[in-house]
Design a protein around this motif. Structure first.
Motif, PDB file in Angstrom:
ATOM      1  N   LEU A   9    -109.275  23.097  25.443  1.00  0.00           N
ATOM      2  CA  LEU A   9    -108.643  24.613  26.112  1.00  0.00           C
ATOM      3  C   LEU A   9    -110.002  26.098  26.325  1.00  0.00           C
ATOM      4  CD1 LEU A   9    -107.046  26.229  22.432  1.00  0.00           C
ATOM      5  CD2 LEU A   9    -106.392  25.433  24.092  1.00  0.00           C
ATOM      6  N   SER A  10    -111.009  25.536  26.487  1.00  0.00           N
ATOM      7  CA  SER A  10    -112.156  26.404  27.183  1.00  0.00           C
ATOM      8  C   SER A  10    -112.401  25.355  28.654  1.00  0.00           C
ATOM      9  CB  SER A  10    -113.394  25.534  26.684  1.00  0.00           C
ATOM     10  OG  SER A  10    -113.692  26.469  25.499  1.00  0.00           O
ATOM     11  N   LYS A  11    -111.845  23.961  28.864  1.00  0.00           N
ATOM     12  CA  LYS A  11    -111.670  23.586  30.615  1.00  0.00           C
ATOM     13  C   LYS A  11    -110.430  23.843  30.800  1.00  0.00           C
ATOM     14  CE  LYS A  11    -114.418  19.052  29.083  1.00  0.00           C
ATOM     15  NZ  LYS A  11    -114.261  17.709  28.269  1.00  0.00           N
ATOM     16  N   LEU A  12    -109.365  24.151  30.067  1.00  0.00           N
ATOM     17  CA  LEU A  12    -108.083  24.444  30.338  1.00  0.00           C
ATOM     18  C   LEU A  12    -108.542  26.335  30.951  1.00  0.00           C
ATOM     19  CD1 LEU A  12    -105.867  23.357  28.263  1.00  0.00           C
ATOM     20  CD2 LEU A  12    -105.945  22.178  30.293  1.00  0.00           C
ATOM     21  N   GLU A  13    -109.287  26.566  29.794  1.00  0.00           N
ATOM     22  CA  GLU A  13    -109.609  28.365  30.991  1.00  0.00           C
ATOM     23  C   GLU A  13    -109.929  28.289  32.071  1.00  0.00           C
ATOM     24  OE1 GLU A  13    -110.772  30.185  27.462  1.00  0.00           O
ATOM     25  OE2 GLU A  13    -108.394  30.609  26.311  1.00  0.00           O
ATOM     26  N   ARG A  14    -111.050  27.460  32.455  1.00  0.00           N
ATOM     27  CA  ARG A  14    -111.695  26.790  34.050  1.00  0.00           C
ATOM     28  C   ARG A  14    -111.198  25.917  34.708  1.00  0.00           C
ATOM     29  NH1 ARG A  14    -115.871  25.607  29.831  1.00  0.00           N
ATOM     30  NH2 ARG A  14    -115.296  23.267  30.271  1.00  0.00           N
ATOM     31  N   SER A  15    -109.981  25.969  34.475  1.00  0.00           N
ATOM     32  CA  SER A  15    -109.270  24.928  35.371  1.00  0.00           C
ATOM     33  C   SER A  15    -108.166  25.423  35.665  1.00  0.00           C
ATOM     34  CB  SER A  15    -109.415  22.785  34.875  1.00  0.00           C
ATOM     35  OG  SER A  15    -108.824  23.045  34.003  1.00  0.00           O
ATOM     36  N   ASN A  16    -107.908  26.693  35.234  1.00  0.00           N
ATOM     37  CA  ASN A  16    -106.122  26.814  35.280  1.00  0.00           C
ATOM     38  C   ASN A  16    -105.516  26.287  34.720  1.00  0.00           C
ATOM     39  OD1 ASN A  16    -107.248  29.720  36.401  1.00  0.00           O
ATOM     40  ND2 ASN A  16    -107.473  28.984  38.637  1.00  0.00           N
ATOM     41  N   GLY A  17    -105.277  25.859  33.684  1.00  0.00           N
ATOM     42  CA  GLY A  17    -104.681  24.864  33.185  1.00  0.00           C
ATOM     43  C   GLY A  17    -104.513  23.247  33.941  1.00  0.00           C
ATOM     44  N   ARG A  18    -105.485  22.882  34.270  1.00  0.00           N
ATOM     45  CA  ARG A  18    -104.811  21.800  35.270  1.00  0.00           C
ATOM     46  C   ARG A  18    -105.397  20.477  34.179  1.00  0.00           C
ATOM     47  NH1 ARG A  18    -107.200  23.972  39.863  1.00  0.00           N
ATOM     48  NH2 ARG A  18    -109.611  23.189  39.503  1.00  0.00           N
ATOM     49  N   PHE A  19    -104.762  20.101  34.032  1.00  0.00           N
ATOM     50  CA  PHE A  19    -105.252  18.198  32.878  1.00  0.00           C
ATOM     51  C   PHE A  19    -105.064  17.259  33.217  1.00  0.00           C
ATOM     52  CE2 PHE A  19    -103.857  16.516  28.842  1.00  0.00           C
ATOM     53  CZ  PHE A  19    -104.898  16.107  28.130  1.00  0.00           C
ATOM     54  N   ASN A  20    -105.472  15.856  33.731  1.00  0.00           N
ATOM     55  CA  ASN A  20    -105.625  14.685  33.761  1.00  0.00           C
ATOM     56  C   ASN A  20    -105.455  13.957  31.868  1.00  0.00           C
ATOM     57  OD1 ASN A  20    -105.558  12.101  34.951  1.00  0.00           O
ATOM     58  ND2 ASN A  20    -106.288  13.096  36.722  1.00  0.00           N
ATOM     59  N   TYR A  21    -104.189  13.730  32.036  1.00  0.00           N
ATOM     60  CA  TYR A  21    -104.112  12.662  30.980  1.00  0.00           C
ATOM     61  C   TYR A  21    -104.914  11.319  31.041  1.00  0.00           C
ATOM     62  CZ  TYR A  21    -102.369  10.380  26.231  1.00  0.00           C
ATOM     63  OH  TYR A  21    -102.381  10.005  25.347  1.00  0.00           O
ATOM     64  N   PHE A  22    -105.005  10.652  32.803  1.00  0.00           N
ATOM     65  CA  PHE A  22    -105.502   8.938  32.425  1.00  0.00           C
ATOM     66  C   PHE A  22    -106.684   9.614  32.840  1.00  0.00           C
ATOM     67  CE2 PHE A  22    -107.359   5.957  35.191  1.00  0.00           C
ATOM     68  CZ  PHE A  22    -106.891   4.952  34.861  1.00  0.00           C
ATOM     69  N   GLN A  23    -107.534  10.629  33.037  1.00  0.00           N
ATOM     70  CA  GLN A  23    -108.710  10.457  32.399  1.00  0.00           C
ATOM     71  C   GLN A  23    -109.623  10.917  31.716  1.00  0.00           C
ATOM     72  OE1 GLN A  23    -110.813  14.004  35.110  1.00  0.00           O
ATOM     73  NE2 GLN A  23    -112.142  12.560  35.776  1.00  0.00           N
ATOM     74  N   TYR A  24    -108.252  12.209  30.779  1.00  0.00           N
ATOM     75  CA  TYR A  24    -109.009  12.623  29.991  1.00  0.00           C
ATOM     76  C   TYR A  24    -109.650  10.846  28.585  1.00  0.00           C
ATOM     77  CZ  TYR A  24    -108.070  14.546  24.671  1.00  0.00           C
ATOM     78  OH  TYR A  24    -107.357  14.654  23.511  1.00  0.00           O
ATOM     79  N   ILE A  25    -108.211  10.539  28.263  1.00  0.00           N
ATOM     80  CA  ILE A  25    -107.813   9.199  27.839  1.00  0.00           C
ATOM     81  C   ILE A  25    -109.254   8.175  28.046  1.00  0.00           C
ATOM     82  CG2 ILE A  25    -106.618   7.008  27.376  1.00  0.00           C
ATOM     83  CD1 ILE A  25    -106.241   9.130  25.842  1.00  0.00           C
ATOM     84  N   LEU A  26    -109.675   8.051  29.862  1.00  0.00           N
ATOM     85  CA  LEU A  26    -110.115   6.952  30.519  1.00  0.00           C
ATOM     86  C   LEU A  26    -111.883   7.191  30.112  1.00  0.00           C
ATOM     87  CD1 LEU A  26    -110.429   4.799  31.562  1.00  0.00           C
ATOM     88  CD2 LEU A  26    -111.331   6.484  34.004  1.00  0.00           C
ATOM     89  N   PHE A  27    -112.211   8.714  29.859  1.00  0.00           N
ATOM     90  CA  PHE A  27    -113.350   8.658  29.244  1.00  0.00           C
ATOM     91  C   PHE A  27    -113.508   8.535  28.306  1.00  0.00           C
ATOM     92  CE2 PHE A  27    -114.892  12.385  33.553  1.00  0.00           C
ATOM     93  CZ  PHE A  27    -114.850  11.623  33.794  1.00  0.00           C
ATOM     94  N   ARG A  28    -112.692   9.059  27.227  1.00  0.00           N
ATOM     95  CA  ARG A  28    -113.088   8.639  25.916  1.00  0.00           C
ATOM     96  C   ARG A  28    -113.273   7.345  25.340  1.00  0.00           C
ATOM     97  NH1 ARG A  28    -114.231  12.166  21.321  1.00  0.00           N
ATOM     98  NH2 ARG A  28    -113.358  12.395  19.491  1.00  0.00           N
TER      99      ARG A  28
END
Length: 482
Positions: free
Chosen positions: A218-237
């Motif tokens: 939620l903190s990252k979404l607020e800083r990026s104005n709601g931008r979310f990359n699911y592939f990057q989200y999964i890959l980093f984990r």
């Protein structure tokens, strides 16, 4: 045959098991010096010994004892297959990366070091593998942020988990007669079973994971104005978890060279050999998804490669599903909270569906359920797979919502906080008290009435987690003190 005979016990209930333990402790182990032994003719083959031991223990353990014909002997040559060679090279490579990363991290600031750290991929690798950075992160006392107290909570849970697996869930207690016999038949009476073992312990880790993930995203979404990359989200984990899992997989293939003995091959068949066919499951984060195809698969780890990674797979799967909840919560906060409660109800009903509709026994009923295959499937569904932990993950997210959007909610001041502490601790303790007999040896499936287990599945986890939710909320909003 001459001599004094002991009476036999017809074991049907938990009380009968307690009588057996007490009888054995008082009449056998205290009077007999050599209490483990088996006499067989000297001409017996390994197959004969296997048949005898399987005949003795299979009604209790539900898995066969098999002695391998390929006996160990002095100066026996070591034969390496392709898996061993790849594992040796892989372990050496990971150790080299660890040493090199640690050396670079320990170097004084210089142009060379700044140049290396300016490359994102190299900087990420050094951060992941450096012994210095990881040691500071684990053992450093100077931590910042409003969630720093939760690290101590997680450390206590980790120590608690190690104790449970060593002295309760593991095999050590079975070889310690003073622990196993002298206390087992008394543990329900002295309420030790309220705390050891606690099958709900892993829910505490899942609760923390859901809470921290939701708050961070939620903190990252607020800083990026709601931008979310699911592939990057999964890959980093995935990249973050994979090095230690790959290292464990390499060690697993080399494990057979660390021991020997008449049942060493048997132990490898239960805990190591599965990786020759299922080495991909830890890499695909599916270790906790099991399937039992025949009646010989009567021990959980016999169909599971690298069983110790089951929680990593569980956490990754919940992590992959989490955007379904937190994206709605970010874009539509009011409806998002309602959506979280809908998912919570769904997560609560799933274990009840497995138990009532699919007729899969709960973990607590696994020992005494008459159908072995059904028992294994029930254990996998009710403990290993992610569906059983959806409700816990969602409760963690709801806690993150409360901390993030209502950190200063008035709850009656210090007096109100004290009453909430008392009430939530009593709620958690009531569940521990309720389930204390479920893990008593001999507590059979038919000792549960028709409504007890469905009711336990319905309210057990939410009530158990009440005090931990309040603890997280207090520590995150500065209400810990009275």
């Amino acid at each position: 045959m001459l001599g004094k005979f002991f009476k036999t016990h017809n074991v049907k209930t938990a009380q009968h098991w307690q009588q057996v333990y007490e009888f054995a402790d008082n009449n056998v182990y205290k009077k007999v010096k050599l209490f483990r032994g088996l006499c067989l003719p000297s001409t017996c083959k390994p197959q004969d010994l296997s048949r005898v031991l399987t005949k003795l223990v299979y009604p209790i353990t539900h898995f066969p004892i098999i002695f391998h014909e390929d006996c160990d002997y002095k100066d026996k040559p070591i034969v390496l297959n392709n898996y061993h060679i790849v594992s040796i090279v892989g372990v050496g490579l990971l150790i080299a990366i660890f040493i090199l990363s640690t050396i670079i991290d320990c170097l004084p600031d210089s142009l060379f070091k700044k140049m290396l750290l300016s490359i994102p991929n190299i900087s990420f690798i050094i951060k992941c593998f450096s012994g210095k950075s990881n040691a500071q992160s684990i053992f450093g006392l100077q931590q910042y942020g409003k969630f720093k107290a939760l690290d101590g909570f997680r450390a206590i849970l980790t120590f608690y988990c190690v104790v449970l697996h060593t002295y309760e869930f593991g095999q050590l207690f079975m070889f310690n007669r003073n622990h196993y016999l002298s206390s087992s038949f008394k543990m329900a009476l002295d309420y030790r079973n309220m705390f050891l073992p606690n099958i709900l312990l892993m829910d505490n880790f899942v609760l923390l994971s859901g809470f921290l993930l939701c708050n961070t995203i939620l903190s990252k979404l607020e800083r990026s104005n709601g931008r979310f990359n699911y592939f990057q989200y999964i890959l980093f984990r995935y990249i973050r978890l994979m090095p230690i899992i790959v290292f464990a997989l390499f060690i697993n293939f080399l494990f057979e060279f660390t021991g020997s003995g008449p049942i060493w091959k048997l132990m490898l068949s239960y805990f190591t050999n599965q990786c020759y066919d299922k080495w991909h499951k830890p890499l695909l984060m599916t270790t906790n998804i099991l399937h039992y195809s025949n009646d010989n698969s009567t021990i959980l780890t016999s169909v599971q490669c690298l069983a110790i990674t089951w929680y990593s797979s569980l956490d990754f799967q919940l992590y992959a599903l989490a955007p379904i909840a937190f994206l709605v919560l970010y874009k539509y906060p009011r409806f998002g909270l309602i959506w979280l409660f809908i998912l919570l109800i769904f997560g609560i009903l799933l274990p009840i569906f497995n138990y009532q509709i699919l007729e899969l026994p709960h973990v607590y009923q696994a020992i005494s359920w008459p159908d072995v295959m059904q028992t294994m499937e029930g254990f996998a569904r009710h403990y290993w797979q992610p569906f059983n932990y959806i409700q816990t993950y969602i409760i963690g997210m709801i806690t993150a919502y409360a901390v993030r959007y209502h950190p200063k909610a008035y709850l009656g001041g210090r007096i109100g906080h004290m009453f909430i502490w008392i009430i939530t601790i009593c709620m958690t303790t009531s569940i521990l008290y309720w389930q204390r007999n479920f893990v008593t040896p001999g507590y059979l499936a038919y000792d549960f009435n028709d409504y007890e287990m469905p009711l336990y599945l319905l309210i057990g986890k939410p009530i158990y987690l009440a005090s931990f939710v309040w603890l997280i909320y207090c520590c995150s909003t500065g209400r810990g003190g009275l």
